[in-house]
Motif scaffolding. Structure first.
Motif, PDB file in Angstrom:
ATOM      1  N   VAL A 258       0.841  -1.195   0.000  1.00  0.00           N
ATOM      2  CA  VAL A 258       0.000   0.000   0.000  1.00  0.00           C
ATOM      3  C   VAL A 258       0.880   1.251   0.000  1.00  0.00           C
ATOM      4  N   LYS A 259       0.634   2.138  -0.952  1.00  0.00           N
ATOM      5  CA  LYS A 259       1.319   3.429  -0.966  1.00  0.00           C
ATOM      6  C   LYS A 259       0.755   4.291   0.164  1.00  0.00           C
ATOM      7  N   THR A 260       1.650   4.833   0.996  1.00  0.00           N
ATOM      8  CA  THR A 260       1.211   5.613   2.145  1.00  0.00           C
ATOM      9  C   THR A 260       1.447   7.110   1.972  1.00  0.00           C
ATOM     10  N   SER A 261       2.488   7.482   1.236  1.00  0.00           N
ATOM     11  CA  SER A 261       2.756   8.911   1.037  1.00  0.00           C
ATOM     12  C   SER A 261       3.782   9.079  -0.074  1.00  0.00           C
ATOM     13  N   GLU A 262       3.954  10.318  -0.489  1.00  0.00           N
ATOM     14  CA  GLU A 262       4.941  10.656  -1.512  1.00  0.00           C
ATOM     15  C   GLU A 262       5.431  12.058  -1.246  1.00  0.00           C
ATOM     16  N   ASP A 263       6.744  12.252  -1.366  1.00  0.00           N
ATOM     17  CA  ASP A 263       7.306  13.582  -1.223  1.00  0.00           C
ATOM     18  C   ASP A 263       8.204  13.867  -2.419  1.00  0.00           C
ATOM     19  N   GLU A 264       8.992  14.910  -2.323  1.00  0.00           N
ATOM     20  CA  GLU A 264       9.804  15.318  -3.465  1.00  0.00           C
ATOM     21  C   GLU A 264      10.799  14.248  -3.889  1.00  0.00           C
ATOM     22  N   GLY A 265      11.302  13.497  -2.936  1.00  0.00           N
ATOM     23  CA  GLY A 265      12.362  12.546  -3.259  1.00  0.00           C
ATOM     24  C   GLY A 265      11.967  11.089  -3.246  1.00  0.00           C
ATOM     25  N   TYR A 266      10.890  10.729  -2.518  1.00  0.00           N
ATOM     26  CA  TYR A 266      10.615   9.319  -2.274  1.00  0.00           C
ATOM     27  C   TYR A 266       9.127   8.999  -2.360  1.00  0.00           C
ATOM     28  N   ILE A 267       8.853   7.745  -2.695  1.00  0.00           N
ATOM     29  CA  ILE A 267       7.509   7.182  -2.601  1.00  0.00           C
ATOM     30  C   ILE A 267       7.539   6.156  -1.480  1.00  0.00           C
ATOM     31  N   HIS A 268       6.633   6.304  -0.517  1.00  0.00           N
ATOM     32  CA  HIS A 268       6.623   5.463   0.672  1.00  0.00           C
ATOM     33  C   HIS A 268       5.499   4.423   0.572  1.00  0.00           C
ATOM     34  N   ILE A 269       5.846   3.172   0.840  1.00  0.00           N
ATOM     35  CA  ILE A 269       4.935   2.040   0.668  1.00  0.00           C
ATOM     36  C   ILE A 269       5.056   1.159   1.904  1.00  0.00           C
ATOM     37  N   GLU A 270       3.979   0.449   2.255  1.00  0.00           N
ATOM     38  CA  GLU A 270       4.022  -0.475   3.395  1.00  0.00           C
ATOM     39  C   GLU A 270       3.421  -1.822   3.026  1.00  0.00           C
ATOM     40  N   THR A 271       3.936  -2.868   3.682  1.00  0.00           N
ATOM     41  CA  THR A 271       3.266  -4.161   3.617  1.00  0.00           C
ATOM     42  C   THR A 271       2.016  -4.102   4.498  1.00  0.00           C
ATOM     43  N   GLN A 272       1.073  -4.996   4.228  1.00  0.00           N
ATOM     44  CA  GLN A 272      -0.200  -4.951   4.951  1.00  0.00           C
ATOM     45  C   GLN A 272      -0.211  -5.805   6.217  1.00  0.00           C
TER      46      GLN A 272
END
Length: 299
Positions: free
Chosen positions: A167-181
């Motif tokens: 699951v994608k949790t957030s995104e900023d200028e440099g990174y895309i943040h994802i988590e396992t469920q």
């Protein structure tokens, strides 16, 4: 398909096995749980470490190449491995690592206070506090997550989310943040900027990340599913303690899917894990030869 719940293990290339053990067992306080060989190159060690309970989601493994060239970090690999430590312990860890002459840097890489450093062979690591678990011990709970360097960051994100169910949790200028469920909520960070160079295998780089699947049948289902999605997936490989399939996702990173069983106590009792050289059946008749080839481990 049920979504991937957590990381199974991460495998990296490092140097001298005694230095490797001293760092992860004696400084990071992980448990050496298996001393075996690289099944594809039995003249080199493959060492496994985990938390004291040997939980899935905590296993880090190393290919020991003591006399080879330094690797180059670049596109197509896991860049940094982050471990989770008890709530409120990060300042103590910082003092502890500095007392062992390990350079540290405090950042917000994992969207919270992150302690970045390198192991004895230059492998990028990090520590991040758990938001619930507290302990008086200088302990590592398990993996917190990883950063990924991709040749095609958006395709890597698509693999992780659309195909694997993270699951994608957030995104900023440099990174895309994802988590396992799953319960671990492993934090996967995809760097948006593509590096100038690709990875070169050698000491100090991560080779692959393995995702956990619960059963042999689920493993076969993932093999068929990812093949039908257009990935080149290997045949099932027997790694004694789990079955494995491998593929490169579209950003060039090696993904493994590994079964949770049969586990690490099939050839050693729990209280003897990592004490002796454990060989798979295909190499047992070469034990004496391999012991002569492999560097001595005296620690």
């Amino acid at each position: 398909m049920e979504a991937i719940q957590h990381i199974h293990h991460i495998s990296a290339i490092v140097g001298n096995p005694e230095e490797n053990i001293k760092f992860y067992r004696d400084i990071l306080n992980l448990k050496l749980i298996k001393k075996t060989v690289n099944y594809d190159d039995p003249s080199t060690y493959h060492l496994y470490f985990a938390n004291n309970s040997v939980d899935n989601g905590t296993i880090i493994t190393f290919f020991n190449w003591p006399n080879t060239h330094k690797g180059r970090i670049g596109n197509g690999q896991v860049e940094r491995i982050a471990f989770r430590v008890p709530k409120g312990s990060l300042d103590e860890w910082a003092q502890y690592l500095e007392a062992h002459q390990i350079e540290i840097m405090i950042t917000q890489l994992f969207e919270s206070k992150t302690l970045e450093f390198e192991d004895i062979h230059g492998l990028p690591l990090a520590l991040v506090e758990d938001d619930k678990v507290q302990s008086d011990q200088q302990s590592i709970i398990g993996f917190h997550g990883v950063t990924l360097l991709s040749l095609n960051p958006q395709e890597t994100v698509k693999t992780l989310t659309t195909d694997m169910g993270l699951v994608k949790t957030s995104e900023d200028e440099g990174y895309i943040h994802i988590e396992t469920q799953g319960e671990w909520r492993h934090h996967v960070i995809v760097k948006k900027q593509i590096a100038d160079t690709n990875v070169r295998w050698g000491v100090g780089v991560v080779h692959h990340i393995a995702w956990s699947v619960p059963t042999n049948q689920a493993h076969l289902d993932w093999q068929a599913y990812m093949s039908n999605k257009g990935y080149h997936v290997t045949e099932v490989k027997d790694r004694s303690y789990f079955n494995a399939i491998y593929m490169k996702e579209h950003g060039g990173i090696i993904f493994e899917f590994a079964t949770e069983g049969p586990g690490f106590t099939i050839d050693e009792p729990f209280d003897q894990l990592g004490h002796q050289l454990a060989l798979p059946p295909q190499y047992e008749d070469r034990r004496d030869e391999l012991l002569r080839l492999l560097p001595q481990i005296r620690v």
